[in-house]
Write a protein that holds these residues in place. Structure first.
Motif: not given
Length: 282
Positions: A22-25, A40-42, A46-50
């Protein structure tokens, strides 16, 4: 969520609990981390899955081909698009739209001009998405000092249309757009009038047609109680709209292999009546 690779200080490639990339921003999400370190979730904004059926089976390989500046501008366009459209978008739009923008820039620099044959249709059928496309083209031109043609707005708009469905490809979205245009053509000829494409009824009708066509493509049957009673009542109350719905049914069944039930006909009649009875001739 575990860190895999930093793309810049605020964008990272990660792996979720199921082992999917996943891409995490987020601010500092890619700063001074080592592979395998928990994120850390904090930190994640944004998170993008494929998706499993997406053409990009490996996010890392895809991202290695796309400049980070393109990913950043794509994220900004998506955020602006969400505010304008006001609907939930599929996470994979970050990848598909970044890919499109990357190749649009490449085509421009090589002097290749590609026309979108659905430009007019997209502009009128999806006004909110087209507005996002227009703003996106301006933002891209200003950022990269290029002059992408106005037709790119309709291509970008299709990405936002497509991302509103949980599944389906861009080819499917194009087919849906073509079918909607065919149905509107039948209606225009039947009533001898131009439809008011600025009305709320028209917008609701287009939304109905999109889901109607998706149901047909997925072979889903719409069913509710007392369907024959409603069918009989509405066909008598709205005879002109009923005849129009019959023409649509015949055309779509012959040309597209649809099976349109009385349940679907009921909704078609209601929407046709609304969108034509409150429209002035053009």
């Amino acid at each position: 969520m575990r860190f895999k690779k930093s793309l810049n200080n605020n964008i990272a490639l990660a792996e979720d609990a199921e082992g999917c990339e996943v891409i995490v921003i987020g601010t500092g999400v890619g700063f001074k981390k080592v592979k395998g370190q928990p994120i850390e979730q904090s930190q994640i904004q944004k998170m993008f899955r494929v998706g499993s059926n997406d053409k990009y089976q490996r996010v890392e390989q895809f991202l290695s081909d796309i400049p980070l500046q393109v990913i950043d501008i794509t994220d900004q366009i998506i955020e602006e698009g969400k505010e304008i459209i006001g609907k939930k978008l599929n996470d994979s739009i970050l990848l598909t739209l970044a890919d499109h923008i990357h190749f649009a820039l490449d085509r421009f620099r090589k002097g290749v001009d590609m026309q979108n044959p659905l430009h007019w249709d997209i502009r009128h059928l999806y006004p909110a998405e087209y507005r996002v496309g227009e703003l996106a083209v301006k933002r891209i031109n200003d950022t990269f000092l290029v002059s992408l043609p106005s037709g790119e707005a309709s291509s970008i708009a299709l990405h936002f249309v497509n991302s509103q469905f949980d599944s389906g490809s861009m080819n499917q979205t194009i087919k849906i757009t073509q079918m909607i245009n065919d149905i509107l053509g039948i209606m225009t000829a039947h009533f001898g009038m131009a439809l008011n494409q600025e009305s709320a009824d028209f917008s609701r009708f287009i939304t109905h047609l999109r889901y109607f066509i998706v149901r047909q493509m997925n072979r889903e049957v719409l069913s509710f109680k007392d369907q024959q009673f409603l069918y009989d009542v509405l066909s008598e109350r709205y005879p002109v709209s009923f005849q129009c719905a019959l023409k649509i049914k015949e055309a779509m069944e012959q040309q597209r292999g649809f099976v349109i039930t009385p349940d679907e006909m009921v909704y078609l009649m209601i929407h046709i009546e609304r969108v034509t009875s409150r429209t002035d001739a053009g």
